[in-house]
Design an enzyme around this catalytic site. Structure first.
Site, PDB file in Angstrom:
ATOM      1  N   ARG A 167       0.458   7.564  -4.200  1.00 16.42           N
ATOM      2  CA  ARG A 167      -0.371   6.420  -4.569  1.00 16.42           C
ATOM      3  C   ARG A 167      -0.429   6.118  -6.071  1.00 16.42           C
ATOM      4  O   ARG A 167      -0.318   4.953  -6.454  1.00 16.42           O
ATOM      5  CB  ARG A 167      -1.790   6.568  -4.001  1.00 16.42           C
ATOM      6  CG  ARG A 167      -1.815   6.611  -2.461  1.00 16.42           C
ATOM      7  CD  ARG A 167      -3.219   6.489  -1.895  1.00 16.42           C
ATOM      8  NE  ARG A 167      -3.755   5.175  -2.139  1.00 16.42           N
ATOM      9  CZ  ARG A 167      -4.600   4.861  -3.104  1.00 16.42           C
ATOM     10  NH1 ARG A 167      -5.077   5.781  -3.898  1.00 16.42           N
ATOM     11  NH2 ARG A 167      -4.993   3.628  -3.260  1.00 16.42           N
ATOM     12  N   GLY A 227      -8.745   1.813   8.242  1.00 19.09           N
ATOM     13  CA  GLY A 227      -7.896   2.991   8.044  1.00 19.09           C
ATOM     14  C   GLY A 227      -8.445   3.810   6.888  1.00 19.09           C
ATOM     15  O   GLY A 227      -9.055   4.866   7.050  1.00 19.09           O
ATOM     16  N   CYS A 287      11.297  14.795 -11.402  1.00 18.21           N
ATOM     17  CA  CYS A 287      11.989  14.223 -12.560  1.00 18.21           C
ATOM     18  C   CYS A 287      11.863  12.704 -12.590  1.00 18.21           C
ATOM     19  O   CYS A 287      12.855  11.977 -12.429  1.00 18.21           O
ATOM     20  CB  CYS A 287      13.450  14.651 -12.527  1.00 18.21           C
ATOM     21  SG  CYS A 287      13.601  16.436 -12.412  1.00 18.21           S
TER      22      CYS A 287
HETATM   23  C1  PLP Z   1      -2.785  -1.224   6.975  1.00 19.18           C
HETATM   24  C2  PLP Z   1      -3.432  -2.006   8.065  1.00 19.18           C
HETATM   25  C3  PLP Z   1      -4.758  -1.760   8.423  1.00 19.18           C
HETATM   26  C4  PLP Z   1      -5.628  -0.747   7.733  1.00 19.18           C
HETATM   27  O1  PLP Z   1      -5.923  -1.120   6.422  1.00 19.18           O
HETATM   28  P1  PLP Z   1      -7.002  -0.241   5.599  1.00 19.18           P
HETATM   29  O2  PLP Z   1      -7.017  -0.904   4.277  1.00 19.18           O
HETATM   30  O3  PLP Z   1      -6.506   1.129   5.559  1.00 19.18           O
HETATM   31  O4  PLP Z   1      -8.297  -0.380   6.311  1.00 19.18           O
HETATM   32  C5  PLP Z   1      -5.278  -2.476   9.476  1.00 19.18           C
HETATM   33  N1  PLP Z   1      -4.551  -3.413  10.138  1.00 19.18           N
HETATM   34  C6  PLP Z   1      -3.266  -3.681   9.795  1.00 19.18           C
HETATM   35  C7  PLP Z   1      -2.512  -4.704  10.563  1.00 19.18           C
HETATM   36  C8  PLP Z   1      -2.668  -2.991   8.753  1.00 19.18           C
HETATM   37  O5  PLP Z   1      -1.405  -3.268   8.418  1.00 19.18           O
END
Ligand code: PLP
Length: 430
Positions: A313, A276, A345
């Site tokens: 974040r 991701g 705030c």
């Molecule tokens: C969040 C998640 C990902 C992606 O994680 P990244 O660190 O963004 O690569 C992949 N698989 C599952 C099951 C997740 O919960």
């Protein structure tokens, strides 16, 4: 590598000057680079060439349908964790046979939606979930393809809020119960066991925890096959970290890929990977305008028009984000040290502390880097702030892929109960 850089003294996204986007869209806004998304997808998938491997973009990192479609055009699949993400992946054009459904709390409705769409597999995280999925599949007169997500009890070494593979995390089936859970899955007529799944966390900056977890899983596959299960798919999750700050960079995808090939290549399984952050993180920025520069007692504050509701974040994970002015500072520009904060705030509404920066004045535009993953998807309207817009750049073109959702639109969604409708009347009755 990304495509946000100074050109003729101004930061551009690919060939588009950011000041021009700010003029058209207002601030703050997210901006994504197509070339960077494509580059990251290709860099990640290259080491798996020649293997039977499906790259499923983890939609929770960035779920804008234009971003997902950009990746779909390259052949990406999708890892979804809700019915909403499933809908987005389908609308974006990801073929259902490239969609995997993860997450510990799937509802009956979400399961039915996945089955009706004929997705590739469900990554099931508990026995009760397995039983419900069995019932739903039987009700639809079919079977559901399933991997069980196992928890290998490995510490990923990343931030506590994004570590998922330890026995005290809520994720996956405990290692000690894995074979038993597979035995139950094998007996359920609505469940078709197809493989094993693991995901140990996010923003990993070291290959060792991956290696430890993957070794354990490959051993488990042997045991499961000996128990009579047909294990053909190995889903290794996501989690590979990206560079957020100067210093030692995280492992390169080539090294990650070589490690996966070495360990998983002999499992006889087709592979599924769920990156991701690696795809989207450095393919996006948040652009904001300086409202004020305020001198505190002991420090200076650069007050931006972006806030924690736009990019959570730093407040949530103490995350570091690089910050640069959009106008390139000259060689002898003066500098300052400041905290970059937003208008919300909360003291947690701080993007950076004690950050050395070129001197800034009200009206300047700044770029907050590495905001393409877990940025816009986590945005809210806290403090009744408009929902931040998103822009996608491709070459010298840009397009608003989600407009700013203004306060009027949000107020319109509120409803007055009948007992509050006529204020004058109720006052009179008191
Ligand atoms: C969040 C998640 C990902 C992606 O994680 P990244 O660190 O963004 O690569 C992949 N698989 C599952 C099951 C997740 O919960």
């Amino acid at each position: 590598m990304h495509h946000f850089a100074y050109r003729d003294g101004e930061m551009a996204a690919e060939d588009v000057p950011l000041a021009q986007v700010a003029e058209a869209v207002g601030t703050p806004f997210y901006c994504y680079s197509t070339a960077t998304l494509e580059r990251h997808y290709r860099v990640f998938s290259a080491p798996f060439e020649g293997l039977d491997a499906l790259i499923c973009f983890a939609v929770k990192a960035n779920s804008n349908v234009a971003v997902i479609r950009t990746l779909a055009r390259l052949g990406a699949g999708a890892d979804v964790v809700s019915g909403g993400e499933l809908d987005r992946a389908l609308v974006a054009g990801i073929p259902p046979e490239r969609i995997v459904f993860s997450g510990i709390g799937k509802t009956a409705g979400e399961m039915a939606a996945g089955i009706r769409a004929s997705i590739h597999q469900f990554n099931v995280e508990s026995e009760p979930e397995l039983r419900l999925l069995n019932d739903i599949a039987l009700g639809l007169k079919t079977t559901a393809p399933v991997t069980l997500r196992v928890n290998p009890d490995v510490d990923s070494g990343s931030h506590a809020k994004i570590t998922t593979g330890r026995s005290d995390n809520k994720f996956g089936i405990p290692w000690s119960r894995a074979r038993e859970a597979y035995r139950e899955a094998g007996r359920l007529p609505g469940i078709e066991v197809v493989g094993v799944d693991v995901h140990i966390g996010s923003q990993l900056t070291d290959l060792e925890p991956f290696e430890a977890a993957f070794h354990r899983v490959v051993e488990l596959i042997e045991a499961l096959r000996a128990d009579g299960h047909a294990i053909d798919r190995l889903d290794l999750g996501g989690g590979l970290g990206i560079p957020y700050e100067p210093g030692t960079p995280p492992p390169h995808p080539d090294d990650y890929g070589a490690m996966v090939r070495r360990i998983a290549g002999e499992s006889g399984c087709s592979l599924i990977l769920e990156p991701g952050r690696l795809i989207a993180g450095n393919a996006g920025i948040l652009v904001s305008r300086v409202l004020y520069v305020k001198e505190g007692e002991s420090r200076s504050f650069v007050i931006l028009d972006a806030a924690m509701n736009d990019l959570l974040r730093p407040a949530m994970y103490e995350a570091y984000h690089g910050i640069q002015p959009v106008r390139e500072p000259g060689p002898d520009a003066s500098t300052m040290v400041a905290d970059f904060v937003g208008p919300v705030c909360e003291s947690a509404d701080t993007f950076a502390r004690d950050r050395e920066t070129a001197a800034l004045v009200p009206g300047d535009l700044v770029v907050i880097h590495s905001a393409g993953a877990y940025g816009a998807v986590m945005a809210s309207t806290y403090n009744s702030r408009p929902l931040v817009p998103e822009v996608l750049v491709k070459g010298d073109r840009f397009s608003v892929i989600r407009p700013r959702i203004g306060t009027d639109d949000l107020i319109d969604l509120d409803r007055m109960p009948d007992w509050l409708e006529n204020e004058g009347e109720s006052r009179a009755a008191e």
